[in-house]
Write a protein that holds these residues in place. Structure first.
Motif, PDB file in Angstrom:
ATOM      1  N   ARG A 148     122.399  82.427  38.110  1.00 38.98           N
ATOM      2  CA  ARG A 148     122.357  82.610  39.573  1.00 38.98           C
ATOM      3  C   ARG A 148     123.761  82.677  40.156  1.00 38.98           C
ATOM      4  NH1 ARG A 148     118.972  79.208  43.439  1.00 38.98           N
ATOM      5  NH2 ARG A 148     120.343  77.553  42.684  1.00 38.98           N
ATOM      6  N   THR A 149     124.688  81.886  39.619  1.00 38.08           N
ATOM      7  CA  THR A 149     126.061  81.934  40.113  1.00 38.08           C
ATOM      8  C   THR A 149     126.703  83.271  39.786  1.00 38.08           C
ATOM      9  OG1 THR A 149     126.261  79.531  39.823  1.00 38.08           O
ATOM     10  CG2 THR A 149     128.303  80.785  40.070  1.00 38.08           C
ATOM     11  N   LEU A 150     126.428  83.788  38.593  1.00 43.23           N
ATOM     12  CA  LEU A 150     126.953  85.102  38.216  1.00 43.23           C
ATOM     13  C   LEU A 150     126.462  86.161  39.196  1.00 43.23           C
ATOM     14  CD1 LEU A 150     128.446  86.993  36.283  1.00 43.23           C
ATOM     15  CD2 LEU A 150     126.367  87.067  34.870  1.00 43.23           C
ATOM     16  N   LEU A 151     125.183  86.103  39.540  1.00 44.11           N
ATOM     17  CA  LEU A 151     124.627  87.103  40.454  1.00 44.11           C
ATOM     18  C   LEU A 151     125.144  86.911  41.872  1.00 44.11           C
ATOM     19  CD1 LEU A 151     122.689  89.400  41.177  1.00 44.11           C
ATOM     20  CD2 LEU A 151     120.872  87.679  41.419  1.00 44.11           C
ATOM     21  N   TRP A 152     124.897  85.726  42.449  1.00 47.01           N
ATOM     22  CA  TRP A 152     125.161  85.523  43.874  1.00 47.01           C
ATOM     23  C   TRP A 152     126.624  85.205  44.179  1.00 47.01           C
ATOM     24  CZ3 TRP A 152     121.610  87.337  46.878  1.00 47.01           C
ATOM     25  CH2 TRP A 152     120.278  87.365  46.445  1.00 47.01           C
ATOM     26  N   GLY A 153     127.302  84.550  43.260  1.00 50.80           N
ATOM     27  CA  GLY A 153     128.682  84.184  43.512  1.00 50.80           C
ATOM     28  C   GLY A 153     129.687  85.256  43.161  1.00 50.80           C
ATOM     29  N   LEU A 154     129.321  86.128  42.207  1.00 47.05           N
ATOM     30  CA  LEU A 154     130.262  87.151  41.750  1.00 47.05           C
ATOM     31  C   LEU A 154     129.788  88.585  42.008  1.00 47.05           C
ATOM     32  CD1 LEU A 154     131.591  85.821  38.308  1.00 47.05           C
ATOM     33  CD2 LEU A 154     132.818  85.958  40.465  1.00 47.05           C
ATOM     34  N   LEU A 155     128.622  88.927  41.469  1.00 47.81           N
ATOM     35  CA  LEU A 155     128.256  90.337  41.401  1.00 47.81           C
ATOM     36  C   LEU A 155     127.853  90.955  42.729  1.00 47.81           C
ATOM     37  CD1 LEU A 155     126.350  90.429  37.984  1.00 47.81           C
ATOM     38  CD2 LEU A 155     128.779  90.849  38.469  1.00 47.81           C
ATOM     39  N   VAL A 156     127.282  90.187  43.641  1.00 51.62           N
ATOM     40  CA  VAL A 156     126.870  90.768  44.928  1.00 51.62           C
ATOM     41  C   VAL A 156     127.735  90.294  46.087  1.00 51.62           C
ATOM     42  CG1 VAL A 156     124.488  91.020  44.118  1.00 51.62           C
ATOM     43  CG2 VAL A 156     125.140  88.990  45.442  1.00 51.62           C
ATOM     44  N   ASP A 157     128.762  89.526  45.794  1.00 53.60           N
ATOM     45  CA  ASP A 157     129.633  89.000  46.857  1.00 53.60           C
ATOM     46  C   ASP A 157     130.522  90.096  47.429  1.00 53.60           C
ATOM     47  OD1 ASP A 157     131.166  87.080  48.438  1.00 53.60           O
ATOM     48  OD2 ASP A 157     132.744  87.409  46.947  1.00 53.60           O
ATOM     49  N   VAL A 158     130.571  90.190  48.751  1.00 46.31           N
ATOM     50  CA  VAL A 158     131.467  91.108  49.456  1.00 46.31           C
ATOM     51  C   VAL A 158     132.195  90.310  50.536  1.00 46.31           C
ATOM     52  CG1 VAL A 158     131.688  93.182  50.853  1.00 46.31           C
ATOM     53  CG2 VAL A 158     129.959  93.083  49.034  1.00 46.31           C
ATOM     54  N   PRO A 159     133.496  90.073  50.392  1.00 44.80           N
ATOM     55  CA  PRO A 159     134.231  89.269  51.386  1.00 44.80           C
ATOM     56  C   PRO A 159     134.227  89.911  52.764  1.00 44.80           C
ATOM     57  CG  PRO A 159     135.493  89.542  49.361  1.00 44.80           C
ATOM     58  CD  PRO A 159     134.344  90.492  49.267  1.00 44.80           C
ATOM     59  N   ARG A 160     134.094  89.080  53.777  1.00 45.71           N
ATOM     60  CA  ARG A 160     134.140  89.544  55.168  1.00 45.71           C
ATOM     61  C   ARG A 160     135.009  88.585  55.987  1.00 45.71           C
ATOM     62  NH1 ARG A 160     128.837  90.424  53.511  1.00 45.71           N
ATOM     63  NH2 ARG A 160     128.066  92.565  53.778  1.00 45.71           N
ATOM     64  N   GLY A 161     135.558  89.106  57.070  1.00 43.60           N
ATOM     65  CA  GLY A 161     136.303  88.264  57.993  1.00 43.60           C
ATOM     66  C   GLY A 161     137.651  87.800  57.495  1.00 43.60           C
ATOM     67  N   LEU A 162     138.207  88.483  56.500  1.00 40.36           N
ATOM     68  CA  LEU A 162     139.496  88.064  55.959  1.00 40.36           C
ATOM     69  C   LEU A 162     140.623  88.219  56.967  1.00 40.36           C
ATOM     70  CD1 LEU A 162     139.188  89.638  52.389  1.00 40.36           C
ATOM     71  CD2 LEU A 162     138.788  87.258  53.032  1.00 40.36           C
ATOM     72  N   ASP A 163     140.427  89.064  57.974  1.00 41.46           N
ATOM     73  CA  ASP A 163     141.462  89.248  58.996  1.00 41.46           C
ATOM     74  C   ASP A 163     141.624  88.004  59.866  1.00 41.46           C
ATOM     75  OD1 ASP A 163     138.800  89.911  59.925  1.00 41.46           O
ATOM     76  OD2 ASP A 163     139.720  90.583  61.791  1.00 41.46           O
ATOM     77  N   ARG A 164     140.686  87.046  59.751  1.00 41.11           N
ATOM     78  CA  ARG A 164     140.787  85.809  60.534  1.00 41.11           C
ATOM     79  C   ARG A 164     141.615  84.744  59.825  1.00 41.11           C
ATOM     80  NH1 ARG A 164     135.236  86.999  61.647  1.00 41.11           N
ATOM     81  NH2 ARG A 164     134.438  85.274  60.376  1.00 41.11           N
ATOM     82  N   ILE A 165     142.065  85.028  58.614  1.00 36.68           N
ATOM     83  CA  ILE A 165     142.891  84.067  57.880  1.00 36.68           C
ATOM     84  C   ILE A 165     144.278  84.013  58.517  1.00 36.68           C
ATOM     85  CG2 ILE A 165     144.042  83.601  55.681  1.00 36.68           C
ATOM     86  CD1 ILE A 165     141.598  84.763  54.266  1.00 36.68           C
ATOM     87  N   SER A 166     144.726  82.809  58.850  1.00 34.28           N
ATOM     88  CA  SER A 166     146.007  82.665  59.532  1.00 34.28           C
ATOM     89  C   SER A 166     146.984  81.752  58.803  1.00 34.28           C
ATOM     90  CB  SER A 166     145.783  82.138  60.958  1.00 34.28           C
ATOM     91  OG  SER A 166     145.143  80.870  60.929  1.00 34.28           O
ATOM     92  N   CYS A 167     146.637  81.303  57.599  1.00 37.73           N
ATOM     93  CA  CYS A 167     147.554  80.473  56.825  1.00 37.73           C
ATOM     94  C   CYS A 167     148.252  81.329  55.765  1.00 37.73           C
ATOM     95  CB  CYS A 167     146.805  79.314  56.168  1.00 37.73           C
ATOM     96  SG  CYS A 167     145.664  79.799  54.857  1.00 37.73           S
ATOM     97  N   PRO A 168     149.352  80.853  55.207  1.00 40.31           N
ATOM     98  CA  PRO A 168     150.044  81.607  54.152  1.00 40.31           C
ATOM     99  C   PRO A 168     149.164  81.780  52.913  1.00 40.31           C
ATOM    100  CG  PRO A 168     151.465  79.893  55.034  1.00 40.31           C
ATOM    101  CD  PRO A 168     150.099  79.630  55.578  1.00 40.31           C
ATOM    102  N   VAL A 169     149.127  82.990  52.392  1.00 39.47           N
ATOM    103  CA  VAL A 169     148.344  83.290  51.192  1.00 39.47           C
ATOM    104  C   VAL A 169     149.220  84.035  50.201  1.00 39.47           C
ATOM    105  CG1 VAL A 169     146.410  84.601  50.249  1.00 39.47           C
ATOM    106  CG2 VAL A 169     146.134  83.373  52.418  1.00 39.47           C
TER     107      VAL A 169
END
Length: 271
Positions: free
Chosen positions: A184-205
């Motif tokens: 389940r982690t392989l499916l939901w955590g990796l294979l179908v994950d699409v990051p959103r809202g990354l433009d709201r990150i305001s700390c150093p990366v």
């Protein structure tokens, strides 16, 4: 409600959270932990279903895994933290940053931005690794005691697998063979994950990838235009999980990224 995650805590200084990747456990930070605890108050956690951490009652999406990490931070009395994450752990670190819970993030080969053909290859490789490690699990203890055995176990993840510790080899068994919610982690955590809202990150990366990383291919650099003020650092002679390939370099990157969080003039400093 899901339980808090299993963890170990050591050191003094600013708070630092360590998040391992899928197919490992918190043991994967063995090489860098002594160097980090000299500078930081380090919380090293096992993600859900790994080590002594219970599997989640719901789908183990990145959001759900991050919720579990946040509950653990609350239990430990930690607020905002610096984060060092690898692979899925790096992806969770970026989600913490999106939620405003991170002071800074060093993200090594974060998952989430591979294209469909790459996801197919990655999923197939992770499935094969699960099966092979399950079959060979009784041998991991013996193999972990020799450089040759550790090379056989960790070659897909490390550029210098012979230089790893027995702890890291056992971590691979915990992450691949012993994981209680692997599929389940392989499916939901990796294979179908699409990051959103990354433009709201305001700390150093700081985005990091080993040049010998064949698992994440080129997806790490794809985060650069999506995360404001982020920086990309390629690591020579380093693989997908390079904590023992280049330990001093990784510690230096954590220190430098944390220092950027304290500089008001930095365009990516936390606000």
């Amino acid at each position: 409600m899901d339980a808090v995650l299993s963890s170990s805590r050591a050191g003094t200084g600013e708070p630092l959270l360590l998040l391992h990747g899928m197919g490992s456990s918190r043991r994967d930070f063995t090489a860098v932990l002594p160097l980090l605890t000299a500078r930081f108050d380090v919380l090293d956690v096992d993600l859900p279903g790994v080590g002594s951490s219970s599997a989640l009652d719901r789908r183990p999406t990145v959001a759900a895994i991050t919720d579990a990490v946040e509950r653990t931070l609350v239990e430990e009395g930690m607020g905002r933290v610096h984060v060092l994450g690898n692979s899925l752990g790096a992806r969770v670190g970026l989600e913490l940053a999106r939620r405003g819970r991170a002071l800074s993030v060093v993200a090594i080969a974060p998952s989430g931005l591979n294209v469909p053909p790459e996801r197919l290859v990655q999923g197939s490789g992770m499935a094969l690794a699960r099966v092979v490690m399950r079959v060979g699990a009784p041998l991991v203890g013996a193999l972990s005691r020799s450089a040759l055995g550790r090379s056989a176990l960790l070659a897909p993840l490390k550029a210098r697998p012979w230089a790893t510790s027995p702890e890291e080899a056992v971590g691979a068994r915990e992450g691949f063979a012993d994981s209680r919610d692997y599929w389940r982690t392989l499916l939901w955590g990796l294979l179908v994950d699409v990051p959103r809202g990354l433009d709201r990150i305001s700390c150093p990366v700081t985005l990091v990838q080993g040049v010998a990383d064949w698992i994440a291919s080129g997806q790490t650099v794809r985060y650069l235009p999506l995360v404001p003020g982020s920086r990309f650092v390629p690591l020579l002679w380093a693989g997908h999980a390079p904590q023992s390939d280049r330990p001093r370099t990784i510690v230096r990157l954590v220190e430098e990224t944390a220092a950027r969080a304290a500089q008001p003039g930095d365009s990516s400093a936390s606000r």
